[in-house]
Design a protein around this motif. Structure first.
Motif, mmCIF file in Angstrom:
data_model
loop_
_atom_site.group_PDB
_atom_site.id
_atom_site.type_symbol
_atom_site.label_atom_id
_atom_site.label_comp_id
_atom_site.label_asym_id
_atom_site.label_seq_id
_atom_site.Cartn_x
_atom_site.Cartn_y
_atom_site.Cartn_z
ATOM 1 N N UNK A 89 0.797 -1.222 0.000
ATOM 2 C CA UNK A 89 0.000 0.000 0.000
ATOM 3 C C UNK A 89 0.826 1.267 0.000
ATOM 4 N N UNK A 90 2.052 1.209 -0.530
ATOM 5 C CA UNK A 90 2.880 2.398 -0.566
ATOM 6 C C UNK A 90 3.554 2.734 0.742
ATOM 7 N N UNK A 91 3.446 1.874 1.750
ATOM 8 C CA UNK A 91 4.068 2.133 3.046
ATOM 9 C C UNK A 91 5.574 1.877 2.961
ATOM 10 N N UNK A 92 6.347 2.428 3.873
ATOM 11 C CA UNK A 92 7.792 2.136 3.883
ATOM 12 C C UNK A 92 8.043 0.675 4.216
ATOM 13 N N UNK A 93 9.248 0.209 3.899
ATOM 14 C CA UNK A 93 9.565 -1.192 4.165
ATOM 15 C C UNK A 93 9.399 -1.524 5.643
ATOM 16 N N UNK A 94 9.918 -0.655 6.503
ATOM 17 C CA UNK A 94 9.839 -0.893 7.950
ATOM 18 C C UNK A 94 8.769 0.026 8.522
ATOM 19 N N UNK A 95 7.502 -0.409 8.421
ATOM 20 C CA UNK A 95 6.366 0.387 8.910
ATOM 21 C C UNK A 95 6.187 0.099 10.400
ATOM 22 N N UNK A 308 5.804 2.958 -5.809
ATOM 23 C CA UNK A 308 6.313 1.604 -5.648
ATOM 24 C C UNK A 308 7.811 1.507 -5.874
ATOM 25 N N UNK A 309 8.481 2.640 -6.051
ATOM 26 C CA UNK A 309 9.949 2.704 -6.110
ATOM 27 C C UNK A 309 10.526 1.797 -7.190
ATOM 28 N N UNK A 310 9.911 1.807 -8.345
ATOM 29 C CA UNK A 310 10.432 1.060 -9.469
ATOM 30 C C UNK A 310 10.151 -0.424 -9.451
ATOM 31 N N UNK A 311 9.389 -0.907 -8.486
ATOM 32 C CA UNK A 311 9.083 -2.334 -8.441
ATOM 33 C C UNK A 311 7.971 -2.720 -9.411
ATOM 34 N N UNK A 312 7.341 -1.722 -10.029
ATOM 35 C CA UNK A 312 6.260 -1.983 -10.978
ATOM 36 C C UNK A 312 6.288 -0.851 -11.997
ATOM 37 N N UNK A 313 6.018 -1.147 -13.273
ATOM 38 C CA UNK A 313 6.077 -0.082 -14.285
ATOM 39 C C UNK A 313 5.124 1.073 -13.949
ATOM 40 N N UNK A 314 5.621 2.302 -14.095
ATOM 41 C CA UNK A 314 4.783 3.472 -13.843
ATOM 42 C C UNK A 314 3.722 3.626 -14.932
ATOM 43 N N UNK A 315 2.481 3.906 -14.539
ATOM 44 C CA UNK A 315 1.432 4.106 -15.545
ATOM 45 C C UNK A 315 1.522 5.521 -16.129
ATOM 46 N N UNK A 316 0.858 5.763 -17.270
ATOM 47 C CA UNK A 316 0.851 7.128 -17.815
ATOM 48 C C UNK A 316 -0.009 8.042 -16.953
ATOM 49 N N UNK A 317 0.238 9.330 -17.079
ATOM 50 C CA UNK A 317 -0.550 10.299 -16.338
ATOM 51 C C UNK A 317 -1.999 10.279 -16.810
ATOM 52 N N UNK A 318 -2.909 10.544 -15.907
ATOM 53 C CA UNK A 318 -4.329 10.622 -16.264
ATOM 54 C C UNK A 318 -4.737 12.040 -16.656
ATOM 55 N N UNK A 319 -3.746 12.950 -16.792
ATOM 56 C CA UNK A 319 -4.033 14.328 -17.181
ATOM 57 C C UNK A 319 -3.673 14.599 -18.641
ATOM 58 N N UNK A 320 -3.291 13.535 -19.377
ATOM 59 C CA UNK A 320 -3.038 13.710 -20.805
ATOM 60 C C UNK A 320 -4.361 13.947 -21.533
ATOM 61 N N UNK A 321 -4.253 14.498 -22.748
ATOM 62 C CA UNK A 321 -5.478 14.782 -23.525
ATOM 63 C C UNK A 321 -6.236 13.494 -23.809
ATOM 64 N N UNK A 322 -5.506 12.398 -24.062
ATOM 65 C CA UNK A 322 -6.157 11.121 -24.352
ATOM 66 C C UNK A 322 -6.964 10.641 -23.155
ATOM 67 N N UNK A 323 -6.352 10.727 -21.943
ATOM 68 C CA UNK A 323 -7.052 10.266 -20.743
ATOM 69 C C UNK A 323 -8.244 11.160 -20.422
ATOM 70 N N UNK A 324 -8.094 12.495 -20.656
ATOM 71 C CA UNK A 324 -9.216 13.398 -20.369
ATOM 72 C C UNK A 324 -10.359 13.193 -21.347
ATOM 73 N N UNK A 325 -10.021 12.708 -22.560
ATOM 74 C CA UNK A 325 -11.068 12.487 -23.568
ATOM 75 C C UNK A 325 -11.796 11.160 -23.358
ATOM 76 N N UNK A 326 -11.256 10.297 -22.458
ATOM 77 C CA UNK A 326 -11.970 9.053 -22.155
ATOM 78 C C UNK A 326 -13.351 9.396 -21.598
ATOM 79 N N UNK A 327 -14.334 8.603 -22.007
ATOM 80 C CA UNK A 327 -15.649 8.743 -21.392
ATOM 81 C C UNK A 327 -15.628 8.101 -20.011
ATOM 82 N N UNK A 328 -16.625 8.439 -19.200
ATOM 83 C CA UNK A 328 -16.706 7.818 -17.881
ATOM 84 C C UNK A 328 -16.791 6.299 -17.997
#
Length: 388
Positions: A89-95, A308-328
């Motif tokens: 859940x994004x917590x530090x290793x030693x929570x 996730x500190x590089x342990x999983x590929x980063x997704x694209x931003x949801x503020x791109x024109x393509x993402x904003x043009x997505x319908x609900x």
């Protein structure tokens, strides 16, 4: 009569608590250190009269408790931050807050067990079933209604005649010599005893085997182990194909459930319409679920800045024109069906919660890409709040 026995000590018996307290004070003042007092019940003030030092048992509890806390924390740190680092859940290793309950439990467990073991084995030196005081007239009297004191022969100042005269000067009810019991030895490697041990071993082993391997499978002890039901992955003679697990009847759905019609499609031609208005409550629900399931990859503000500190590929931003043009409905479809490396969240998030997340994503997109009209409305609202 007792010339062949070793003397343990000389005991004196008194009638009242005041007498035994006075006797304890005088014995200590006379310089004797190896003595003990026996009473039928705790007598207030006896510790002070005997000048008993505080018990060191508390140090055992403290040291072992601290060791338990240190062992628990070091083990969890090594497991979660060194040997197998895992982001949850994004917590530090030693929570640390999440590890407090386990640390507390191990601390209490180790402190309690070590205290009991040290008290019984070290301080009380138990089991000590051959103590010289056992089965003596002195112990029988002080276990009932008398009070006694014993000066042990191991004391450096112990001299039999002097100790006897000193105790007589205290005017006790009587004085008794306590001797060590004679040592007894038993020959254990006798044929009869070895045969007895062998018989016990065979009886216990046979009884255990019969109980666990035979009795537990007999009625009524089998506890309905063999039931007329079909377990998962088990064959069945009832059906022609021999399978116990059955596939749902084609074209049927569960009662009260409408299946998602575009499941499995990458780019569906049609999508569902958003049935929820972006109310305050709906946005709050979407925010809560977004921060639980989405922020580890998409970031707090949907910028694609994964935590996730590089342990999983980063997704694209949801503020791109393509993402904003997505319908609900398209955003809902991606959450439900998954896309690229993003898995489906259909089993983790309910349908209503998915639509709430869609509404919250729209809030983030509009806040990040506000139009002039949005800024004018914000200024008007801010001015109205100041005036009020």
């Amino acid at each position: 009569m007792h010339n062949n026995k070793k003397l343990f000590g000389i005991a004196a018996t008194f009638k009242t608590p005041n007498e035994i307290i006075s006797a304890a004070k005088k014995v200590f003042s006379a310089g004797y250190n190896q003595f003990d007092v026996n009473t039928p019940y705790p007598v207030h003030g006896m510790d002070s009269a005997m000048k008993i030092k505080p018990s060191k048992l508390g140090f055992v509890t403290l040291v072992m408790g601290l060791n338990g806390a240190a062992v628990a924390l070091l083990f969890m740190y090594w497991s979660m931050a060194v040997d197998y680092p895992l982001v949850i859940g994004g917590k530090p290793f030693f929570a640390f807050p999440a590890l407090v309950p386990i640390t507390f439990e191990v601390t209490v467990l180790l402190a309690t067990l070590s205290t009991v073991i040290a008290m019984i084995a070290l301080f009380f030196r138990l089991p000590d079933n051959k103590h010289p005081l056992h089965d003596t007239e002195y112990m029988k009297s002080v276990s009932g209604d008398k009070f006694g004191i014993v000066i042990e022969a191991s004391d450096e100042m112990f001299k039999q005649t002097e100790v006897e005269n000193f105790l007589k000067s205290l005017t006790p009810l009587n004085i008794e010599y306590i001797y060590f019991p004679p040592e007894e030895s038993y020959a254990i490697f006798q044929p009869k005893f070895l045969l007895f041990l062998l018989s016990i071993a065979l009886i216990v082993s046979g009884g255990t085997y019969f109980t666990l391997n035979k009795l537990m499978y007999m009625t009524p002890f089998n506890w309905m182990m063999d039931q007329d039901k079909l377990n998962p992955q088990k064959p069945s003679e009832l059906f022609v194909d021999g399978r116990g697990m059955r596939t749902p009847v084609e074209g049927t759905v569960a009662k009260g459930f409408i299946p998602y019609p575009y499941k499995g499609q990458t780019n569906p031609v049609e999508v569902l319409s958003n049935p929820f208005l972006p109310t305050k409550e709906n946005i709050a629900l979407g925010k809560a679920k977004y921060f639980t399931y989405c922020t580890p990859c998409h970031g707090d503000f949907a910028d694609g800045d994964s935590r996730l500190r590089g342990q999983f590929p980063n997704p694209p931003t949801l503020h791109s024109k393509r993402a904003r043009d997505f319908s609900d409905g398209m955003i809902y479809h991606i959450i439900t069906n998954g896309q690229n490396v993003m898995p489906s969240y259909e089993s983790q998030i309910t349908r209503d919660e998915r639509w709430a997340i869609v509404n919250y994503v729209r809030v983030l997109q509009r806040a990040k890409n506000a139009s002039d009209a949005d800024l004018i409305d914000m200024n008007k609202e801010a001015g109205s709040n100041v005036a009020n």
